[in-house]
Scaffold this motif. Structure first.
Motif, PDB file in Angstrom:
ATOM      1  N   VAL A  51      25.441  21.971  75.785  1.00 42.17           N
ATOM      2  CA  VAL A  51      24.361  22.812  76.259  1.00 42.17           C
ATOM      3  C   VAL A  51      24.973  23.923  77.096  1.00 42.17           C
ATOM      4  CG1 VAL A  51      22.269  22.854  77.656  1.00 42.17           C
ATOM      5  CG2 VAL A  51      22.810  20.840  76.296  1.00 42.17           C
ATOM      6  N   THR A  52      24.529  25.160  76.887  1.00 44.05           N
ATOM      7  CA  THR A  52      25.025  26.305  77.639  1.00 44.05           C
ATOM      8  C   THR A  52      24.118  26.549  78.833  1.00 44.05           C
ATOM      9  OG1 THR A  52      25.852  27.288  75.609  1.00 44.05           O
ATOM     10  CG2 THR A  52      25.594  28.751  77.477  1.00 44.05           C
ATOM     11  N   VAL A  53      24.709  26.880  79.965  1.00 44.94           N
ATOM     12  CA  VAL A  53      23.934  27.207  81.163  1.00 44.94           C
ATOM     13  C   VAL A  53      23.152  28.483  80.897  1.00 44.94           C
ATOM     14  CG1 VAL A  53      24.093  27.856  83.601  1.00 44.94           C
ATOM     15  CG2 VAL A  53      25.593  26.093  82.681  1.00 44.94           C
ATOM     16  N   ASP A  54      21.886  28.509  81.235  1.00 45.88           N
ATOM     17  CA  ASP A  54      21.018  29.660  80.997  1.00 45.88           C
ATOM     18  C   ASP A  54      21.364  30.771  81.970  1.00 45.88           C
ATOM     19  OD1 ASP A  54      19.010  31.478  80.570  1.00 45.88           O
ATOM     20  OD2 ASP A  54      17.417  29.981  80.531  1.00 45.88           O
ATOM     21  N   ARG A  55      21.886  31.886  81.460  1.00 43.78           N
ATOM     22  CA  ARG A  55      22.313  32.998  82.307  1.00 43.78           C
ATOM     23  C   ARG A  55      21.143  33.822  82.831  1.00 43.78           C
ATOM     24  NH1 ARG A  55      25.997  32.426  78.264  1.00 43.78           N
ATOM     25  NH2 ARG A  55      24.988  33.880  76.863  1.00 43.78           N
ATOM     26  N   SER A  56      19.952  33.603  82.302  1.00 45.56           N
ATOM     27  CA  SER A  56      18.809  34.379  82.765  1.00 45.56           C
ATOM     28  C   SER A  56      18.104  33.720  83.953  1.00 45.56           C
ATOM     29  CB  SER A  56      17.808  34.560  81.618  1.00 45.56           C
ATOM     30  OG  SER A  56      17.235  33.322  81.261  1.00 45.56           O
ATOM     31  N   ALA A  57      18.548  32.525  84.360  1.00 42.58           N
ATOM     32  CA  ALA A  57      17.919  31.822  85.481  1.00 42.58           C
ATOM     33  C   ALA A  57      18.167  32.577  86.778  1.00 42.58           C
ATOM     34  CB  ALA A  57      18.460  30.400  85.581  1.00 42.58           C
ATOM     35  N   ALA A  58      17.134  32.679  87.604  1.00 44.79           N
ATOM     36  CA  ALA A  58      17.232  33.408  88.866  1.00 44.79           C
ATOM     37  C   ALA A  58      17.428  32.441  90.020  1.00 44.79           C
ATOM     38  CB  ALA A  58      15.969  34.229  89.086  1.00 44.79           C
ATOM     39  N   ASP A  59      18.004  32.936  91.106  1.00 37.92           N
ATOM     40  CA  ASP A  59      18.211  32.155  92.315  1.00 37.92           C
ATOM     41  C   ASP A  59      16.860  31.857  92.958  1.00 37.92           C
ATOM     42  OD1 ASP A  59      19.301  30.906  94.483  1.00 37.92           O
ATOM     43  OD2 ASP A  59      20.094  32.717  95.414  1.00 37.92           O
ATOM     44  N   THR A  60      16.643  30.622  93.351  1.00 33.02           N
ATOM     45  CA  THR A  60      15.376  30.243  93.972  1.00 33.02           C
ATOM     46  C   THR A  60      15.401  30.450  95.472  1.00 33.02           C
ATOM     47  OG1 THR A  60      16.095  27.952  94.220  1.00 33.02           O
ATOM     48  CG2 THR A  60      14.870  28.522  92.217  1.00 33.02           C
ATOM     49  N   GLY A  61      16.535  30.815  96.016  1.00 30.84           N
ATOM     50  CA  GLY A  61      16.642  31.053  97.447  1.00 30.84           C
ATOM     51  C   GLY A  61      17.041  29.815  98.226  1.00 30.84           C
ATOM     52  N   GLY A  62      17.059  28.656  97.601  1.00 28.63           N
ATOM     53  CA  GLY A  62      17.395  27.425  98.293  1.00 28.63           C
ATOM     54  C   GLY A  62      18.891  27.164  98.376  1.00 28.63           C
ATOM     55  N   MET A  63      19.663  27.748  97.504  1.00 30.13           N
ATOM     56  CA  MET A  63      21.108  27.518  97.476  1.00 30.13           C
ATOM     57  C   MET A  63      21.828  28.812  97.838  1.00 30.13           C
ATOM     58  SD  MET A  63      21.837  24.522  96.769  1.00 30.13           S
ATOM     59  CE  MET A  63      21.710  23.094  95.792  1.00 30.13           C
ATOM     60  N   ASP A  64      23.001  28.684  98.431  1.00 31.55           N
ATOM     61  CA  ASP A  64      23.784  29.849  98.795  1.00 31.55           C
ATOM     62  C   ASP A  64      24.804  30.216  97.740  1.00 31.55           C
ATOM     63  OD1 ASP A  64      22.439  30.086 101.174  1.00 31.55           O
ATOM     64  OD2 ASP A  64      23.865  28.830 102.274  1.00 31.55           O
ATOM     65  N   SER A  65      24.806  29.523  96.607  1.00 32.13           N
ATOM     66  CA  SER A  65      25.812  29.804  95.585  1.00 32.13           C
ATOM     67  C   SER A  65      25.448  31.083  94.845  1.00 32.13           C
ATOM     68  CB  SER A  65      25.903  28.646  94.588  1.00 32.13           C
ATOM     69  OG  SER A  65      24.700  28.534  93.878  1.00 32.13           O
ATOM     70  N   SER A  66      26.469  31.794  94.388  1.00 25.90           N
ATOM     71  CA  SER A  66      26.221  33.012  93.638  1.00 25.90           C
ATOM     72  C   SER A  66      25.788  32.641  92.232  1.00 25.90           C
ATOM     73  CB  SER A  66      27.491  33.869  93.633  1.00 25.90           C
ATOM     74  OG  SER A  66      28.129  33.830  92.406  1.00 25.90           O
ATOM     75  N   PRO A  67      24.893  33.429  91.608  1.00 31.93           N
ATOM     76  CA  PRO A  67      24.411  33.099  90.274  1.00 31.93           C
ATOM     77  C   PRO A  67      25.524  33.099  89.228  1.00 31.93           C
ATOM     78  CG  PRO A  67      23.162  34.943  91.209  1.00 31.93           C
ATOM     79  CD  PRO A  67      24.242  34.591  92.170  1.00 31.93           C
ATOM     80  N   ASP A  68      26.616  33.808  89.490  1.00 34.12           N
ATOM     81  CA  ASP A  68      27.709  33.876  88.519  1.00 34.12           C
ATOM     82  C   ASP A  68      28.576  32.624  88.516  1.00 34.12           C
ATOM     83  OD1 ASP A  68      28.130  37.388  89.183  1.00 34.12           O
ATOM     84  OD2 ASP A  68      26.937  36.401  87.650  1.00 34.12           O
ATOM     85  N   THR A  69      28.437  31.733  89.517  1.00 30.15           N
ATOM     86  CA  THR A  69      29.262  30.537  89.612  1.00 30.15           C
ATOM     87  C   THR A  69      29.141  29.669  88.369  1.00 30.15           C
ATOM     88  OG1 THR A  69      28.951  30.532  91.995  1.00 30.15           O
ATOM     89  CG2 THR A  69      29.766  28.510  91.020  1.00 30.15           C
ATOM     90  N   LEU A  70      27.950  29.551  87.821  1.00 25.82           N
ATOM     91  CA  LEU A  70      27.699  28.689  86.671  1.00 25.82           C
ATOM     92  C   LEU A  70      27.508  29.470  85.376  1.00 25.82           C
ATOM     93  CD1 LEU A  70      25.244  26.178  88.361  1.00 25.82           C
ATOM     94  CD2 LEU A  70      27.710  25.945  88.052  1.00 25.82           C
ATOM     95  N   SER A  71      27.590  30.783  85.439  1.00 30.07           N
ATOM     96  CA  SER A  71      27.329  31.619  84.278  1.00 30.07           C
ATOM     97  C   SER A  71      28.274  31.292  83.120  1.00 30.07           C
ATOM     98  CB  SER A  71      27.480  33.088  84.660  1.00 30.07           C
ATOM     99  OG  SER A  71      27.247  33.899  83.543  1.00 30.07           O
ATOM    100  N   GLY A  72      27.678  30.991  81.970  1.00 26.07           N
ATOM    101  CA  GLY A  72      28.475  30.718  80.771  1.00 26.07           C
ATOM    102  C   GLY A  72      29.106  29.344  80.723  1.00 26.07           C
ATOM    103  N   ARG A  73      28.894  28.517  81.724  1.00 24.59           N
ATOM    104  CA  ARG A  73      29.490  27.178  81.755  1.00 24.59           C
ATOM    105  C   ARG A  73      28.733  26.234  80.844  1.00 24.59           C
ATOM    106  NH1 ARG A  73      31.991  25.407  86.647  1.00 24.59           N
ATOM    107  NH2 ARG A  73      32.360  23.538  85.421  1.00 24.59           N
ATOM    108  N   LYS A  74      29.443  25.269  80.297  1.00 25.94           N
ATOM    109  CA  LYS A  74      28.844  24.234  79.466  1.00 25.94           C
ATOM    110  C   LYS A  74      29.011  22.889  80.146  1.00 25.94           C
ATOM    111  CE  LYS A  74      29.713  26.461  75.063  1.00 25.94           C
ATOM    112  NZ  LYS A  74      30.289  26.310  73.726  1.00 25.94           N
TER     113      LYS A  74
END
Length: 184
Positions: A51-74
């Motif tokens: 399963v590929t991580v959905d790159r269109s998912a937006a940050d919910t504000g609850g986590m401090d991680s950057s959205p690119d951290t999981l981008s493209g990861r399986k």
């Protein structure tokens, strides 16, 4: 011949052809849209069932991680098959090393009753835990659900973010007596 005349009077045939042609065009446009949408959002259950991580998912504000951290990861999952277990036979529950910093939790349920038979802690990638079905289940055949629940920690282990998991439905047969019966 009388039926043909009535159809022409109520609904001319040329309109019928136009209606069919319009319906075909709409179906072709919808099919093209679905095809292009699948190409942009990654594959679900693609090669090897990954399963590929959905790159269109937006940050919910609850986590401090950057959205690119999981981008493209399986996330890689182990597969399971129907199995026969003896008294000493173990089921190996592995977190594939390809998951790198994703941890995996396993939960095994009796699919018929919903009873939890086993739950692991978080297993690091490249590691495994084992479970002996005969320690929990009486001799017999069971429909089981093996749930694989991946987690990621953006801060090195203080907080855990659940990723999309999966489950595998299998049939387990637990034999009475020693583990040598399972090897036959």
């Amino acid at each position: 011949m009388g039926l043909h005349v009535r159809i022409k009077k109520c609904f001319p045939v040329k309109y019928l052809y136009e209606l069919l042609l319009t319906a075909c065009a709409v179906c072709a446009v919808l099919a093209a849209c679905l095809f292009w949408q699948q190409g942009e959002s990654g594959s679900a259950g693609g090669a090897g069932g990954n399963v590929t991580v959905d790159r269109s998912a937006a940050d919910t504000g609850g986590m401090d991680s950057s959205p690119d951290t999981l981008s493209g990861r399986k996330v890689y999952f182990s597969g399971f098959e129907d199995s026969v277990f003896g008294e000493h036979t173990e089921l190996s529950l592995e977190n594939p090393k390809e998951n790198r910093d994703f941890y995996m939790q396993y939960r095994i349920l009796d699919a018929d009753t919903g009873r939890k038979c086993f739950e692991s802690g978080l297993v690091a990638s490249g590691k495994k835990v084992s479970w002996k079905p005969a320690d929990v289940l009486e001799p017999g055949t069971y429909s089981m659900s093996i749930q694989m629940l991946p987690y990621y920690s953006p801060d090195g282990g203080e907080t855990w973010m659940p990723l999309t998991g999966t489950s595998n439905s299998v049939s387990f047969t637990v034999l009475a007596g020693s583990g040598t019966e399972a090897e036959k």
